[in-house]
Write an enzyme that holds these catalytic residues in place. Structure first.
Site, PDB file in Angstrom:
ATOM      1  CD  GLU A  24      -2.602  -1.214   2.635  1.00  0.00           C
ATOM      2  OE1 GLU A  24      -3.467  -0.327   2.830  1.00  0.00           O
ATOM      3  OE2 GLU A  24      -2.322  -2.100   3.460  1.00  0.00           O
ATOM      4  NE  ARG A  35       4.244  -7.917  11.436  1.00  0.00           N
ATOM      5  CZ  ARG A  35       3.554  -6.776  11.409  1.00  0.00           C
ATOM      6  NH1 ARG A  35       2.270  -6.760  11.749  1.00  0.00           N
ATOM      7  NH2 ARG A  35       4.141  -5.659  11.046  1.00  0.00           N
ATOM      8  CE  LYS A  84       3.287   0.763   5.279  1.00  0.00           C
ATOM      9  NZ  LYS A  84       2.732   0.479   3.917  1.00  0.00           N
TER      10      LYS A  84
END
Length: 557
Positions: free
Chosen positions: A36, A263, A273
């Site tokens: 994104e 992750r 983020k």
């Protein structure tokens, strides 16, 4: 060809892909890296990049780069360009396969119409707060929206008018009609479209005021691109039933398989983020490329190499188990890379002047040193040697502690590649600070050690007259604790106030004059350093990449 492709490690996703090829289920593996564009990539994204691009490449497939750009109020072209730069920097390319989810907005709208026509989606007038109340909890089922049974024709009309911009933000959404009693909250009639006025999309401008949600867009983008294996991190595991439901209920051209992996959780930093955005916005760091940041831009500015990051990603492996990775693993990867490849240079970070009293005042000679002790192919360089030198303050002690093996009053050391010297006099200023050492040089010891002489140590130096003045930035870990914000505390409270120290009076050997940004060196006995973009032709600026050895545990004990 990347390191990841040259020596792939077996893991469960590779085994699935290889089995699918062997069975004939797929003729070719197609993956995608789908960021994104609402921030810079970080080291966690590198794990996904290496997996997606590396897996496809090593199995003769392809990997697309696709921006899932469904939130224009948080996205911009700066992030789009930075992400492309980072992926290329890591050594991967997508050829002509650069896609945006916004490329598919018209087709996604058509799929939504399909769902409405099948009675599988409806326009809902509940507000966001009301929707949360109706949604239920992990232990209690949700309740049907009062608008759930709207007629198909009315839903089609309202959806078209939503696109036309007739309704304000938050007044209506399009929701999937699945199961408000599902134990998986993601299946409780999730929102597929929401209204967003007043934003300019970086790809579509103002053409749309109706935007699809990520959970709706992502599976259909995969299907439109012919992705075979949609690889994502474990937080999307509970979203997989919705991923499959969306694809199964529209005329999608293919049926990708979503597979989840753990992750990257790296100690002494944050990977959220949102938190990284806050660090930048609140000026705790100097931007996304601050060398203390875990962003790829920050690691690049700090001197990390693509090869080291790829090796690190290979070493940590691909599993389904959540785990924390020690920062030392990442630091060791870059240390190994630079140990093998970085040319050596002499740099005195905290200078102390030395005058060789018996060395001729008008004499300057050339000392030849190897650029790398283990790689003769890197050649040699010459350094000027004269009467006045600089050594590092840490290499002299007037009252030495036990075990000190450097210069002391009356003691001897060898200057790296040059002479043995003896300290005869310590010169101090009015405040009692040592400002100069007056030493005697044994002029018969250049390149040799007389029999019977015991020299405690070897120290580095630069010639005072020819030295290059520089700024050196010493970077440490951004946080003081392995898990910032653990237990719900404010992660900002764990910031390391000593994460950056700036030395403005460093003196470097003259071969470092005119160094180009991005050039990496080992400053002998100090660590690995990279020239910063702030460097000028006359005054270089260097960033500490990593020390010669892992001293973090000792320094914190």
């Amino acid at each position: 060809m990347t390191d990841a492709a040259e020596s792939p490690r077996t893991h469960f996703i590779r085994q699935i892909a290889e089995a699918d090829l062997a069975s004939g289920k797929h003729d070719r593996i197609v993956t995608r890296f789908p960021p994104e564009p609402n921030g810079y990539l970080h080291i966690g994204h590198a794990k996904s990049i290496v997996l997606n691009f590396g897996l496809a490449e090593s199995l003769g497939g392809i990997c697309n780069l696709r921006f899932d750009d469904t939130n224009p109020h948080k996205e911009n072209l700066e992030f789009v360009e930075a992400i492309q730069n980072d992926v290329r920097w890591l050594g991967f390319d997508w050829d002509d396969r650069l896609y945006f989810a916004s490329d598919y907005f018209e087709r996604l709208y058509g799929f939504a119409v399909e769902l409405i026509e099948k009675g599988l989606a409806y326009v809902c007038d509940l507000s966001a707060e009301e929707m949360r109340e109706y949604r239920g909890t992990l232990t209690e089922p949700g309740r049907d929206s009062p608008w759930r049974e709207r007629p198909v024709a009315e839903n089609l009309d309202l959806f078209a008018r939503m696109r036309a911009g007739e309704f304000p933000d938050g007044s209506r959404t399009l929701r999937a009609k699945i199961d408000m009693a599902s134990p998986n909250i993601n299946l409780r009639d999730p929102v597929l479209y929401r209204i967003k006025h007043g934003v300019v999309h970086h790809q579509t401008g103002t053409a749309w005021c109706l935007y699809p949600t990520y959970d709706y867009t992502h599976p259909l983008s995969d299907a439109l691109e012919g992705v075979t294996h949609s690889l994502c991190t474990l937080e999307f595991e509970d979203h997989r039933p919705l991923y499959d439901w969306v694809i199964a209920n529209v005329s999608a051209p293919s049926r990708p398989r979503q597979i989840e992996f753990s992750r990257l959780n790296l100690e002494y930093t944050v990977m959220s983020k949102r938190r990284l955005t806050d660090l930048v916005g609140e000026a705790h760091v100097d931007g996304w490329d601050d060398p203390r940041m875990p962003t790829l831009a920050g690691l690049r500015r700090r001197g990390y190499t693509p090869a080291a990051i790829r090796v690190f990603c290979e070493r940590i492996g691909i599993t389904k188990s959540d785990n924390r990775v020690e920062m030392a693993m990442l630091e060791n990867a870059i240390r190994e890379d630079l140990d093998a490849n970085a040319p050596r240079r002499l740099a005195v970070l905290n200078p102390l002047k030395v005058v060789l009293t018996n060395y001729p005042e008008d004499r300057t000679e050339s000392i030849e040193l190897a650029n790398h002790p283990k790689d003769p192919e890197l050649g040699t360089r010459t350094l000027p040697f004269a009467r006045e030198l600089y050594i590092d303050r840490a290499d002299f002690e007037e009252t030495p502690p036990k075990g000190f093996k450097r210069l002391v009053p009356g003691g001897e050391v060898r200057l790296r590649g040059a002479y043995v010297i003896r300290c005869d006099e310590v010169v101090k200023n009015a405040d009692g600070e040592i400002v100069e050492l007056r030493c005697w040089a044994d002029l018969d010891t250049l390149g040799k050690n007389p029999e019977g002489r015991k020299v405690k140590g070897v120290i580095h130096w630069v010639s005072a007259e020819q030295a290059v003045a520089a700024e050196v930035r010493l970077y440490d870990r951004l946080f003081n604790v392995p898990m910032p914000g653990a237990g719900g505390s404010d992660y900002r409270a764990d910031l390391n106030p000593e994460s950056r120290r700036v030395l403005t009076g460093a003196m470097l050997e003259p071969n470092l004059r005119g160094v180009l940004p991005g050039e990496r060196f080992q400053f002998e006995r100090e660590g690995y350093f990279v020239a910063d973009p702030d460097s000028t032709s006359e005054r270089p600026v260097f960033n500490l990449t990593v020390g010669l050895r892992d001293t973090w545990g000792k320094s914190q004990s």
